[in-house]
Design a protein around this motif. Sequence first.
Motif, PDB file in Angstrom:
ATOM      1  N   ALA A  68       0.829  -1.211   0.000  1.00 43.43           N
ATOM      2  CA  ALA A  68       0.000   0.000   0.000  1.00 43.43           C
ATOM      3  C   ALA A  68       0.861   1.259   0.000  1.00 43.43           C
ATOM      4  O   ALA A  68       0.357   2.360  -0.210  1.00 43.43           O
ATOM      5  N   GLY A  69       2.153   1.089   0.232  1.00 46.19           N
ATOM      6  CA  GLY A  69       3.053   2.230   0.317  1.00 46.19           C
ATOM      7  C   GLY A  69       4.035   2.287  -0.826  1.00 46.19           C
ATOM      8  O   GLY A  69       3.645   2.422  -1.983  1.00 46.19           O
ATOM      9  N   ARG A  70       5.311   2.119  -0.501  1.00 49.36           N
ATOM     10  CA  ARG A  70       6.382   2.361  -1.473  1.00 49.36           C
ATOM     11  C   ARG A  70       6.642   1.218  -2.441  1.00 49.36           C
ATOM     12  O   ARG A  70       7.319   1.411  -3.444  1.00 49.36           O
ATOM     13  N   VAL A  71       6.141   0.015  -2.150  1.00 52.51           N
ATOM     14  CA  VAL A  71       6.381  -1.107  -3.064  1.00 52.51           C
ATOM     15  C   VAL A  71       5.383  -1.041  -4.204  1.00 52.51           C
ATOM     16  O   VAL A  71       4.174  -1.123  -3.999  1.00 52.51           O
ATOM     17  N   HIS A  72       5.907  -0.869  -5.392  1.00 55.32           N
ATOM     18  CA  HIS A  72       5.073  -0.726  -6.588  1.00 55.32           C
ATOM     19  C   HIS A  72       4.748  -2.082  -7.200  1.00 55.32           C
ATOM     20  O   HIS A  72       3.662  -2.285  -7.734  1.00 55.32           O
ATOM     21  N   ALA A  73       5.700  -3.022  -7.152  1.00 56.34           N
ATOM     22  CA  ALA A  73       5.499  -4.323  -7.789  1.00 56.34           C
ATOM     23  C   ALA A  73       6.172  -5.411  -6.958  1.00 56.34           C
ATOM     24  O   ALA A  73       7.250  -5.211  -6.413  1.00 56.34           O
ATOM     25  N   LEU A  74       5.497  -6.562  -6.899  1.00 54.76           N
ATOM     26  CA  LEU A  74       6.019  -7.696  -6.166  1.00 54.76           C
ATOM     27  C   LEU A  74       5.808  -8.953  -7.000  1.00 54.76           C
ATOM     28  O   LEU A  74       4.678  -9.337  -7.291  1.00 54.76           O
ATOM     29  N   SER A  75       6.907  -9.560  -7.389  1.00 54.00           N
ATOM     30  CA  SER A  75       6.868 -10.831  -8.112  1.00 54.00           C
ATOM     31  C   SER A  75       7.005 -11.934  -7.066  1.00 54.00           C
ATOM     32  O   SER A  75       7.982 -11.959  -6.317  1.00 54.00           O
ATOM     33  N   ILE A  76       6.005 -12.825  -7.005  1.00 53.80           N
ATOM     34  CA  ILE A  76       5.969 -13.841  -5.966  1.00 53.80           C
ATOM     35  C   ILE A  76       6.137 -15.222  -6.575  1.00 53.80           C
ATOM     36  O   ILE A  76       5.407 -15.595  -7.504  1.00 53.80           O
ATOM     37  N   HIS A  77       7.074 -15.984  -6.019  1.00 51.78           N
ATOM     38  CA  HIS A  77       7.305 -17.365  -6.430  1.00 51.78           C
ATOM     39  C   HIS A  77       7.270 -18.209  -5.165  1.00 51.78           C
ATOM     40  O   HIS A  77       8.219 -18.182  -4.371  1.00 51.78           O
ATOM     41  N   THR A  78       6.164 -18.927  -4.947  1.00 51.63           N
ATOM     42  CA  THR A  78       5.988 -19.743  -3.754  1.00 51.63           C
ATOM     43  C   THR A  78       6.142 -21.214  -4.115  1.00 51.63           C
ATOM     44  O   THR A  78       5.717 -21.648  -5.189  1.00 51.63           O
ATOM     45  N   TYR A  79       6.741 -21.956  -3.192  1.00 56.05           N
ATOM     46  CA  TYR A  79       6.962 -23.384  -3.409  1.00 56.05           C
ATOM     47  C   TYR A  79       6.789 -24.134  -2.098  1.00 56.05           C
ATOM     48  O   TYR A  79       7.150 -23.632  -1.033  1.00 56.05           O
ATOM     49  N   THR A  80       6.293 -25.349  -2.211  1.00 55.46           N
ATOM     50  CA  THR A  80       6.343 -26.266  -1.077  1.00 55.46           C
ATOM     51  C   THR A  80       7.761 -26.843  -1.058  1.00 55.46           C
ATOM     52  O   THR A  80       8.467 -26.793  -2.074  1.00 55.46           O
ATOM     53  N   PRO A  81       8.196 -27.403   0.053  1.00 61.31           N
ATOM     54  CA  PRO A  81       9.527 -28.012   0.075  1.00 61.31           C
ATOM     55  C   PRO A  81       9.696 -29.092  -1.003  1.00 61.31           C
ATOM     56  O   PRO A  81      10.748 -29.174  -1.632  1.00 61.31           O
ATOM     57  N   GLU A  82       8.657 -29.882  -1.237  1.00 56.25           N
ATOM     58  CA  GLU A  82       8.736 -30.934  -2.262  1.00 56.25           C
ATOM     59  C   GLU A  82       8.902 -30.327  -3.651  1.00 56.25           C
ATOM     60  O   GLU A  82       9.721 -30.787  -4.460  1.00 56.25           O
ATOM     61  N   GLN A  83       8.139 -29.292  -3.973  1.00 58.42           N
ATOM     62  CA  GLN A  83       8.276 -28.620  -5.271  1.00 58.42           C
ATOM     63  C   GLN A  83       9.682 -28.056  -5.440  1.00 58.42           C
ATOM     64  O   GLN A  83      10.267 -28.145  -6.510  1.00 58.42           O
ATOM     65  N   TRP A  84      10.223 -27.472  -4.383  1.00 58.79           N
ATOM     66  CA  TRP A  84      11.554 -26.867  -4.442  1.00 58.79           C
ATOM     67  C   TRP A  84      12.635 -27.926  -4.652  1.00 58.79           C
ATOM     68  O   TRP A  84      13.584 -27.721  -5.393  1.00 58.79           O
ATOM     69  N   ARG A  85      12.478 -29.077  -4.008  1.00 57.19           N
ATOM     70  CA  ARG A  85      13.456 -30.156  -4.193  1.00 57.19           C
ATOM     71  C   ARG A  85      13.472 -30.637  -5.643  1.00 57.19           C
ATOM     72  O   ARG A  85      14.504 -31.048  -6.157  1.00 57.19           O
ATOM     73  N   GLN A  86      12.349 -30.572  -6.314  1.00 62.10           N
ATOM     74  CA  GLN A  86      12.263 -31.026  -7.704  1.00 62.10           C
ATOM     75  C   GLN A  86      12.904 -30.041  -8.680  1.00 62.10           C
ATOM     76  O   GLN A  86      13.369 -30.436  -9.729  1.00 62.10           O
ATOM     77  N   ASN A  87      12.915 -28.757  -8.337  1.00 63.94           N
ATOM     78  CA  ASN A  87      13.419 -27.759  -9.284  1.00 63.94           C
ATOM     79  C   ASN A  87      14.471 -26.844  -8.675  1.00 63.94           C
ATOM     80  O   ASN A  87      15.468 -26.550  -9.304  1.00 63.94           O
ATOM     81  N   SER A  88      14.260 -26.335  -7.496  1.00 62.08           N
ATOM     82  CA  SER A  88      15.130 -25.437  -6.731  1.00 62.08           C
ATOM     83  C   SER A  88      15.629 -24.227  -7.513  1.00 62.08           C
ATOM     84  O   SER A  88      16.756 -23.798  -7.354  1.00 62.08           O
ATOM     85  N   GLN A  89      14.750 -23.695  -8.339  1.00 62.09           N
ATOM     86  CA  GLN A  89      15.104 -22.482  -9.084  1.00 62.09           C
ATOM     87  C   GLN A  89      13.839 -21.756  -9.516  1.00 62.09           C
ATOM     88  O   GLN A  89      12.937 -22.356 -10.080  1.00 62.09           O
TER      89      GLN A  89
END
Length: 104
Positions: A68-89
């Motif tokens: 609501a303030g100074r951050v104009h844009a936020l790119s969000i990449h969420t992962y479960t631990p299992e998803q991250w282990r499969q790709n980790s990037q």
Amino acid sequence: MIQEIIEAKLHQAFQPEYLQVLNESYMHNVPAGSESHFKVVIVSPSFDGRRLIEQHRAVNQVLADELAGRVHALSIHTYTPEQWRQNSQAPDSPMCHGGGHKES
């Protein structure tokens, strides 16, 4: 610094196994040194069983004041631990069409 606030809030809310908060403002047409565009990569067991939209909404809710303030844009990449282990990037962010930064 806004980046540190974002990191602290996400750590507290999600106890992530991995968290990366990148200030990508330099990739946009903003003054040098800006903190307005961020990329968040977060891996947390709290995302297990939640749809992607729910994960992103949870992150947005935690960071509502910053968005609501100074951050104009936020790119969000969420992962479960299992998803991250499969790709980790997370994907690279594209340059803004305006690119670069303004000279102040």
